[in-house]
Design a protein around this motif. Sequence first.
Motif, PDB file in Angstrom:
ATOM      1  N   ILE A   5       0.852  -1.179   0.000  1.00 59.86           N
ATOM      2  CA  ILE A   5       0.000   0.000   0.000  1.00 59.86           C
ATOM      3  C   ILE A   5       0.893   1.235   0.000  1.00 59.86           C
ATOM      4  N   VAL A  23      -2.701  -1.556   7.697  1.00 56.48           N
ATOM      5  CA  VAL A  23      -2.155  -2.264   6.539  1.00 56.48           C
ATOM      6  C   VAL A  23      -1.639  -3.638   6.955  1.00 56.48           C
ATOM      7  N   GLU A  24      -0.905  -3.691   8.056  1.00 56.29           N
ATOM      8  CA  GLU A  24      -0.356  -4.968   8.522  1.00 56.29           C
ATOM      9  C   GLU A  24      -1.472  -5.920   8.947  1.00 56.29           C
ATOM     10  N   ARG A  26      -4.324  -6.322   7.813  1.00 57.27           N
ATOM     11  CA  ARG A  26      -5.034  -6.885   6.663  1.00 57.27           C
ATOM     12  C   ARG A  26      -4.134  -7.730   5.781  1.00 57.27           C
ATOM     13  N   PHE A  28      -1.205  -7.081   4.163  1.00 56.77           N
ATOM     14  CA  PHE A  28      -0.352  -6.528   3.112  1.00 56.77           C
ATOM     15  C   PHE A  28       1.118  -6.609   3.532  1.00 56.77           C
ATOM     16  N   LEU A  31       4.281  -1.052   3.241  1.00 56.50           N
ATOM     17  CA  LEU A  31       3.696   0.278   3.188  1.00 56.50           C
ATOM     18  C   LEU A  31       4.750   1.236   2.665  1.00 56.50           C
ATOM     19  N   LEU A  76       5.694  -5.681   8.981  1.00 57.55           N
ATOM     20  CA  LEU A  76       5.432  -4.869   7.795  1.00 57.55           C
ATOM     21  C   LEU A  76       6.720  -4.244   7.265  1.00 57.55           C
ATOM     22  N   ALA A 257      -3.665   4.157  -1.487  1.00 55.67           N
ATOM     23  CA  ALA A 257      -4.804   4.437  -0.611  1.00 55.67           C
ATOM     24  C   ALA A 257      -5.041   5.942  -0.602  1.00 55.67           C
ATOM     25  N   ARG A 266      -9.552   2.948   6.305  1.00 56.61           N
ATOM     26  CA  ARG A 266      -9.770   1.565   6.769  1.00 56.61           C
ATOM     27  C   ARG A 266     -10.849   0.881   5.931  1.00 56.61           C
ATOM     28  N   LEU A 269      -9.218  -0.146   2.701  1.00 52.13           N
ATOM     29  CA  LEU A 269      -8.364  -1.320   2.894  1.00 52.13           C
ATOM     30  C   LEU A 269      -9.208  -2.585   3.058  1.00 52.13           C
TER      31      LEU A 269
END
Length: 281
Positions: A5, A23-24, A26, A28, A31, A76, A257, A266, A269
């Motif tokens: 992202i 982000v973490e 979910r 991914f 970042l 992440l 994003a 959010r 995401l």
Amino acid sequence: MKLGIAMFPADFAIRPDELAVAVEERGFESLFLPEHTHLPATERTRAEVGELPAHFSHTYDLFVALTYAAAATRSLMVGTGIALVAQRDPIVTAKALASLDVLSGGRVLFGVGAGWINEEIANHGTDPARRWSVLTERVKAMREIWEKDIAEFHGDHVRFGPLWSWPKPHRPSGPPVLVGGSGPRAADRVLDFGDEWMPHAGLPVAELADRITKLREAAYEAGRTDEVPVTVFGTAPDAAHLAQLQEIGVNRAVLYAPPTDAETVRRFLDEIAPLVSTFQD
């Protein structure tokens, strides 16, 4: 294929640490945060680039924001997407990146680019026409600082005598350098001072596939034993297009994003999170 992202870390948007956690959570892999030190408030720049969104002039300092993101997460990867190296002192930037890489346990990706707003570049004392040659020397100088206990560099744009600088990065060669840009010399730059290629989304898939093949062939001929990774930056969250990128050998796709409030980010995401289970290694 990994999914990342990117978001402009604007002071009116979700905080970098809150974004990183979201982000973490979910799934991914990474970042990336872009940077602009400022946006010239002049008619010259307005005529050159038009009216740019507010987030161009409202971004937090890149490394402060990345530090917050790294401190709030555990696995992440955090990246510069991109760092405008032609606008940065290489000694100071080398220390900032090494510090972040050590403190994050080796989770830094160093995306680099030369910038595109001429007056912004010039305000830092760099001739926009020479920005790529300046960037090249600065990245090479940073590598010297990372890799050697006593480093020095003598180039056309960067010159310093023997120096000590610690900490050294978590990884002996430093964070991977992802060379941004899709111009005709992009592959040459990757082979000269980079580890990976990071073209922005927009190249036709067939053209991108051809260029990836040629880059990797050239790298092999130059003696590299690993396959040069490729990150496509700013791609659309479209499953069919992502499948095409995966098929042609892209290693990472980075999705933008919106730089806005926490609830909206959010929700965005959440909408694209199913792509993680479909594509991520």
